[in-house]
Design an enzyme around this catalytic site. Structure first.
Site, PDB file in Angstrom:
ATOM      1  N   GLY A  46       0.832  -1.197   0.000  1.00  0.00           N
ATOM      2  CA  GLY A  46       0.000   0.000   0.000  1.00  0.00           C
ATOM      3  C   GLY A  46       0.864   1.243   0.000  1.00  0.00           C
ATOM      4  O   GLY A  46       2.026   1.207   0.426  1.00  0.00           O
ATOM      5  N   GLN A  51       2.883  10.109   1.224  1.00  0.00           N
ATOM      6  CA  GLN A  51       4.190   9.437   1.250  1.00  0.00           C
ATOM      7  C   GLN A  51       5.040   9.786   0.044  1.00  0.00           C
ATOM      8  O   GLN A  51       6.254   9.542   0.054  1.00  0.00           O
ATOM      9  CB  GLN A  51       4.008   7.911   1.312  1.00  0.00           C
ATOM     10  CG  GLN A  51       3.402   7.421   2.622  1.00  0.00           C
ATOM     11  CD  GLN A  51       3.285   5.919   2.623  1.00  0.00           C
ATOM     12  OE1 GLN A  51       2.325   5.368   2.116  1.00  0.00           O
ATOM     13  NE2 GLN A  51       4.289   5.246   3.175  1.00  0.00           N
ATOM     14  N   CYS A  88       5.701   0.035   7.362  1.00  0.00           N
ATOM     15  CA  CYS A  88       5.336   1.147   6.487  1.00  0.00           C
ATOM     16  C   CYS A  88       6.546   1.530   5.647  1.00  0.00           C
ATOM     17  O   CYS A  88       7.669   1.575   6.161  1.00  0.00           O
ATOM     18  CB  CYS A  88       4.904   2.341   7.346  1.00  0.00           C
ATOM     19  SG  CYS A  88       4.488   3.817   6.413  1.00  0.00           S
ATOM     20  N   LEU A  89       6.328   1.812   4.369  1.00  0.00           N
ATOM     21  CA  LEU A  89       7.445   2.194   3.490  1.00  0.00           C
ATOM     22  C   LEU A  89       8.110   3.489   3.961  1.00  0.00           C
ATOM     23  O   LEU A  89       9.254   3.754   3.613  1.00  0.00           O
ATOM     24  CB  LEU A  89       6.962   2.339   2.044  1.00  0.00           C
ATOM     25  CG  LEU A  89       6.542   1.042   1.343  1.00  0.00           C
ATOM     26  CD1 LEU A  89       6.003   1.346  -0.049  1.00  0.00           C
ATOM     27  CD2 LEU A  89       7.692   0.049   1.278  1.00  0.00           C
ATOM     28  N   HIS A 130      -4.519   1.364   7.329  1.00  0.00           N
ATOM     29  CA  HIS A 130      -3.194   1.981   7.349  1.00  0.00           C
ATOM     30  C   HIS A 130      -3.109   3.136   6.346  1.00  0.00           C
ATOM     31  O   HIS A 130      -2.650   4.235   6.685  1.00  0.00           O
ATOM     32  CB  HIS A 130      -2.164   0.892   7.025  1.00  0.00           C
ATOM     33  CG  HIS A 130      -0.744   1.334   6.998  1.00  0.00           C
ATOM     34  ND1 HIS A 130       0.221   0.790   7.810  1.00  0.00           N
ATOM     35  CD2 HIS A 130      -0.101   2.252   6.221  1.00  0.00           C
ATOM     36  CE1 HIS A 130       1.396   1.382   7.544  1.00  0.00           C
ATOM     37  NE2 HIS A 130       1.226   2.266   6.588  1.00  0.00           N
ATOM     38  N   GLU A 131      -3.581   2.886   5.115  1.00  0.00           N
ATOM     39  CA  GLU A 131      -3.446   3.912   4.077  1.00  0.00           C
ATOM     40  C   GLU A 131      -4.404   5.082   4.322  1.00  0.00           C
ATOM     41  O   GLU A 131      -4.042   6.238   4.104  1.00  0.00           O
ATOM     42  CB  GLU A 131      -3.667   3.311   2.683  1.00  0.00           C
ATOM     43  CG  GLU A 131      -2.713   2.175   2.309  1.00  0.00           C
ATOM     44  CD  GLU A 131      -1.247   2.466   2.589  1.00  0.00           C
ATOM     45  OE1 GLU A 131      -0.838   3.636   2.518  1.00  0.00           O
ATOM     46  OE2 GLU A 131      -0.512   1.503   2.907  1.00  0.00           O
ATOM     47  N   HIS A 134      -2.959   7.410   6.785  1.00  0.00           N
ATOM     48  CA  HIS A 134      -1.945   8.309   6.217  1.00  0.00           C
ATOM     49  C   HIS A 134      -2.587   9.604   5.725  1.00  0.00           C
ATOM     50  O   HIS A 134      -1.972  10.671   5.784  1.00  0.00           O
ATOM     51  CB  HIS A 134      -1.246   7.650   5.014  1.00  0.00           C
ATOM     52  CG  HIS A 134      -0.030   6.846   5.356  1.00  0.00           C
ATOM     53  ND1 HIS A 134       1.073   7.381   5.981  1.00  0.00           N
ATOM     54  CD2 HIS A 134       0.278   5.546   5.138  1.00  0.00           C
ATOM     55  CE1 HIS A 134       1.999   6.449   6.137  1.00  0.00           C
ATOM     56  NE2 HIS A 134       1.541   5.312   5.634  1.00  0.00           N
TER      57      HIS A 134
END
Ligand code: CO
Length: 146
Positions: A46, A51, A88-89, A130-131, A134
């Site tokens: 994701g 991000q 998380c990236l 999660h997304e 963000h």
């Protein structure tokens, strides 16, 4: 399509609330395609627009069963609980067990503005939560329980 730079934890853009998308134009489609490519290149499941430095309510997900694009997503129903490892990236090398709903139903729009609905359980439910977090400036770490 092009790879975008991923912003890391500590960058204030990751703590900001994103604006709703009002214009479903070509640049939105380019952003979404770039986000899919960037996510895939980083082996993520994701990615959210902040991000890559864009404060718009856009996220992409692919847990291995196909691309899902989410514009202006909202969680309209959830149930159950899961405690699984999450990362998380934007927080490389950091993982923790989070408490999330087991099932999630999401209402969103696609790149053309069409209304779409998705349901997910376990990993996909975590990815949705999660997304969407963000987009409100929330990182997964605030959901870590152990
Ligand atoms: Co993340």
């Amino acid at each position: 399509m092009a790879l975008r730079n991923i912003f890391f934890e500590g960058n204030p853009i990751l703590q900001k609330k994103c604006r709703k998308v009002e214009k479903f134009d070509k640049s939105l489609g380019i952003l979404i395609d770039d986000m899919f490519e960037t996510m895939k290149h980083s082996n993520g499941v994701g990615l959210a627009a902040p991000q890559v430095g864009i404060l718009k309510r856009v996220a992409v997900i692919n847990i291995g069963d196909g691309n899902i694009e989410l514009v202006n997503p909202i969680i309209i129903a959830f149930s159950g609980e899961q405690r699984e490892e999450e990362g998380c990236l934007s927080c490389p090398g950091q993982y923790g067990i989070t408490l999330r709903p087991k099932f999630v139903k999401v209402k969103a729009q696609d790149r053309f503005g069409n209304e779409v609905f998705y349901t997910g359980q376990m990993l996909k439910a975590r990815a949705f939560c999660h997304e969407i977090d963000h987009l409100d400036g929330i990182l997964f770490k605030s959901h870590i329980i152990e």
